[in-house]
Motif scaffolding. Structure first.
Motif, PDB file in Angstrom:
ATOM      1  N   ARG A  41       0.921  -1.108  -0.140  1.00 45.84           N
ATOM      2  CA  ARG A  41       0.036  -0.269   0.074  1.00 45.84           C
ATOM      3  C   ARG A  41       1.253   1.015   0.082  1.00 45.84           C
ATOM      4  NH1 ARG A  41      -4.451  -1.359  -2.222  1.00 45.84           N
ATOM      5  NH2 ARG A  41      -5.749  -0.022  -0.804  1.00 45.84           N
ATOM      6  N   HIS A 186      -1.800   2.440 -10.698  1.00 47.07           N
ATOM      7  CA  HIS A 186      -2.413   2.316  -9.288  1.00 47.07           C
ATOM      8  C   HIS A 186      -2.500   3.451  -8.501  1.00 47.07           C
ATOM      9  CE1 HIS A 186      -1.445  -2.225 -10.655  1.00 47.07           C
ATOM     10  NE2 HIS A 186      -0.004  -1.551 -11.192  1.00 47.07           N
ATOM     11  N   GLU A 188      -3.701   3.405  -5.654  1.00 44.77           N
ATOM     12  CA  GLU A 188      -4.483   3.059  -4.306  1.00 44.77           C
ATOM     13  C   GLU A 188      -3.172   2.907  -3.305  1.00 44.77           C
ATOM     14  OE1 GLU A 188      -3.679  -0.685  -7.192  1.00 44.77           O
ATOM     15  OE2 GLU A 188      -5.327   1.188  -7.215  1.00 44.77           O
ATOM     16  N   PRO A 205      -2.024   7.732  -1.068  1.00 43.68           N
ATOM     17  CA  PRO A 205      -3.042   6.731  -1.980  1.00 43.68           C
ATOM     18  C   PRO A 205      -4.217   7.316  -1.870  1.00 43.68           C
ATOM     19  CG  PRO A 205      -1.723   5.873   0.145  1.00 43.68           C
ATOM     20  CD  PRO A 205      -1.572   7.035   0.463  1.00 43.68           C
ATOM     21  N   GLU A 206      -4.947   7.235  -3.053  1.00 46.12           N
ATOM     22  CA  GLU A 206      -6.205   7.789  -3.416  1.00 46.12           C
ATOM     23  C   GLU A 206      -7.087   7.161  -2.945  1.00 46.12           C
ATOM     24  OE1 GLU A 206      -5.896  10.863  -3.506  1.00 46.12           O
ATOM     25  OE2 GLU A 206      -4.051  11.744  -4.936  1.00 46.12           O
ATOM     26  N   LEU A 207      -8.327   7.463  -3.158  1.00 43.29           N
ATOM     27  CA  LEU A 207      -9.758   6.796  -3.441  1.00 43.29           C
ATOM     28  C   LEU A 207     -10.027   6.116  -4.203  1.00 43.29           C
ATOM     29  CD1 LEU A 207     -12.046   9.122  -1.277  1.00 43.29           C
ATOM     30  CD2 LEU A 207     -10.902   7.245  -0.083  1.00 43.29           C
ATOM     31  N   PRO A 208     -10.551   4.650  -4.086  1.00 41.09           N
ATOM     32  CA  PRO A 208     -10.792   4.042  -5.500  1.00 41.09           C
ATOM     33  C   PRO A 208     -12.294   5.115  -6.248  1.00 41.09           C
ATOM     34  CG  PRO A 208     -11.345   2.541  -3.645  1.00 41.09           C
ATOM     35  CD  PRO A 208     -11.434   3.786  -3.099  1.00 41.09           C
ATOM     36  N   GLY A 212     -10.251   9.387  -7.448  1.00 35.93           N
ATOM     37  CA  GLY A 212      -9.042   8.773  -6.857  1.00 35.93           C
ATOM     38  C   GLY A 212      -8.326   8.769  -8.269  1.00 35.93           C
ATOM     39  N   ARG A 213      -8.767   8.823  -9.698  1.00 37.34           N
ATOM     40  CA  ARG A 213      -7.498   8.017 -10.399  1.00 37.34           C
ATOM     41  C   ARG A 213      -7.308   9.339 -10.907  1.00 37.34           C
ATOM     42  NH1 ARG A 213      -9.521   3.686 -15.022  1.00 37.34           N
ATOM     43  NH2 ARG A 213      -7.880   2.328 -13.752  1.00 37.34           N
TER      44      ARG A 213
END
Length: 603
Positions: A41, A186, A188, A205-208, A212-213
């Motif tokens: 992660r 990736h 996340e 990390p980004e949210l799903p 986020g992308r």
């Protein structure tokens, strides 16, 4: 003595390593892919000397126990290949980034490698050293859950390879590019990259989901891309395509801003690059390139990732299906964007002005002093004339529409026309700023879209010339034009040979008024000379239609009435792709009132 002999194990390993580990960036890519396959992660990357002196990768993945560490440095030992129904490794069902079991032994063959790993289940950590292909014993060690890998003195065991390394800066940039591509695929996962004693990349990390992308893409490709990207989401026969594509007016001089991914794997595939170029062919000149980030999800059995040592290329079972999916999805997104132009258009316009303007003013005295600077009066009067529709010969104001009509138009995206500048630019007022329209570029796009729509529906309507026009060309040009007479008829042109070195034009597209037939036919002859003779004219329709539209559109220097200007604005709002001409240049620039106030020091 036999002339054929077996190579030593060490030589075999170094040869294989040369295919997998081409440069420090290759080693970083392979190691980060291992971390992603391990479910990390957060991944921290440190390099020194462009990666030649030191590469350190630290992740919080599932880790390895003592037995797995010992196997990991052996060639072709992997946990990633699935078994088929007969218990054999299945190279046709690859769901991970790595699968060959080559990265760690290849790196260990040409560098000094150390691995410290601890499983998530709470077992103890262990360490192993590999130097020049010779692995030591696995030993207990201190370490947190996850894996830490250090690569020192890369290619010390193959000095010849060092001679071909680029400078430290070039190698560092190559490492950064490899990490960015994996980070984009990736979102996340959090990434940090440190090189040359400075933090080069820090991504949380980004949210799903798409939000986020897009946030991750903006962090890597720039916030301008984030603000000017169109969402892509399409499915065809089980193949999914998601991602984001930049507006045509947000373009680049090279294709470096095109990122392509297949099942989370960054790839460079000519098929996909060609599909992107084809989708934007109507909107960009040949020397301009769009910015895109496209993610293909496909059954692993329908794509071969085992065609390149670095896994940078793929081969699709049905390449035509994939290309059609990309072209169709991109064209649909561009059509839905309507007349929208990129936000960078206004920024570029303001940037072109600011170097000549004075810095912001803080008090009445400094403002007065600035007005005494040479050239200030001329600059401000021209711009004030452009903004208000006044300014002597520079701007011309037609009869304004009734107040109620003007108020309604103000609420429209492109506002209400207030004047024409130098008989080339239409100046419109919006609810919160102004719009400057290049009348020729805008009308060129409108004519082009009308032609495409007419051809798709029922063909281009034609009108007969009262007096047919004879156009003199050289013999080769005349033959080239005559040979394509049937294709040109679909575009609304009826012509035929007229002796050696000439053609006669009898009918032209009815959507045009006055038309320079002579100039148009000569330009068409030049276009046909550049097209691949193996292709039909229909396949290269954008070049020919663009030439026709350019000749048939309103020229710069023509006076427009208020009704004509407002009609142009309304048609632009209703026409797809009207934010850019056929060459990818903007057809209008929108300036907010706040931008204008900054130009005059009001903010």
């Amino acid at each position: 003595m036999s002339r054929i002999r077996r190579l030593s194990e060490g030589t075999i390993n170094r040869i294989a390593a040369g295919e997998v580990v081409e440069r420090p960036a290759s080693a970083v890519k392979e190691l980060v892919e291992n971390s992603l396959d391990a479910g990390a992660r957060h991944i921290d990357i440190l390099i020194e000397g462009g990666g030649r002196d030191l590469i350190r990768i630290v992740d919080d993945g599932i880790g390895m126990d003592a037995e797995e560490i010992a196997l990991a440095v052996e060639r072709h030992a992997t946990s990633k290949l699935r078994l088929d129904d007969e218990g054999r490794e299945d190279l046709h069902d690859i769901a991970t980034l790595g699968f060959r079991g080559e990265a760690l032994p290849s790196i260990g063959a040409v560098a000094r490698l150390s691995i410290v790993s601890r499983p998530r289940n709470g077992a103890a950590a262990h360490r192993i050293f590999v130097e020049g292909g010779r692995a030591g014993a696995v030993e207990p060690s201190a370490g947190r859950s996850g894996t830490q890998i250090e690569v020192r003195d890369l290619f010390y065991a193959t000095p010849a390879r060092l001679k071909f390394m680029k400078g430290e800066r070039a190698e560092t940039l190559a490492v950064a590019d490899a990490v960015r591509r994996l980070a984009m695929a990736h979102p996340e996962v959090g990434f940090t990259l440190t090189g040359g004693g400075r933090n080069m990349l820090r991504l949380e990390p980004e949210l799903p989901g798409d939000g986020g992308r897009l946030a991750r893409l903006g962090a890597v490709m720039g916030r301008d891309f984030e603000q000017n990207a169109l969402a892509i989401d399409a499915v065809r026969e089980g193949i999914g395509l998601q991602g984001f594509a930049g507006l045509p007016t947000y373009n680049r001089a090279t294709s470096k801003m095109q990122y392509l991914f297949v099942n989370g794997r960054p790839v460079r595939d000519k098929l996909i690059v060609g599909a992107v170029r084809g989708a934007y062919a109507d909107f960009l000149a040949r020397d301009r390139h769009p910015a895109v980030a496209l993610f293909i999800e496909i059954d692993p059995r329908d794509v071969d990732v085992n065609v390149h040592p670095a896994k940078a290329e793929v081969r699709f079972r049905d390449a035509g299906l994939v290309r059609g999916l990309i072209v169709g999805a991109l064209k649909r997104a561009l059509a839905e964007a309507g007349h929208r132009a990129s936000t960078t258009v206004a920024g570029a316009a303001l940037g072109a002005i600011r170097p000549e303007m004075q810095p912001p003013y803080n008090d009445t005295s400094s403002r007065w002093q600035a007005t005494q600077q040479p050239g200030f009066a001329e600059k401000s009067s021209v711009w004030q004339g452009a903004f208000t529709g006044l300014g002597g010969h520079a701007a011309r104001v037609e009869e304004t529409p009734p107040a109620d009509v003007a108020q309604v138009a103000l609420e429209m995206p492109l506002g209400v026309a207030r004047g024409q500048l130098h008989e080339t630019y239409v100046i419109a007022q919006t609810a919160d700023g102004i719009v400057i329209v290049d009348q020729h570029a805008a009308h060129e796009r409108l004519v082009y879209e009308r032609m495409k729509k007419a051809m798709a529906e029922k063909g281009v309507a034609r009108q007969i010339l009262l007096i047919p026009e004879v156009v003199d060309l050289d013999e080769a040009e005349a033959e080239r034009i005559a040979a394509r007479a049937a294709d040109l008829a679909e575009l609304g042109f009826i012509l035929e040979p007229f002796g050696p070195g000439a053609v006669v034009v009898r009918e032209v597209p009815a959507i045009f008024g006055r038309l320079d037939v002579q100039g148009l036919v000569r330009d068409l002859a030049d276009d046909l000379a550049e097209l691949d003779e193996a292709l039909s004219l229909k396949e290269r329709l954008e070049e020919v239609c663009g030439t026709i539209a350019c000749h048939g559109s309103v020229r710069a220097g023509r006076r427009l009435t208020a009704e004509e200007m407002n009609a142009l604005l309304r048609e632009m709002e209703a026409t797809p792709h009207s934010g850019q001409c056929n060459h990818g240049r903007p057809t209008y620039v929108e300036l907010k009132l706040s931008d204008i106030e900054r130009l005059f020091g009001r903010r």
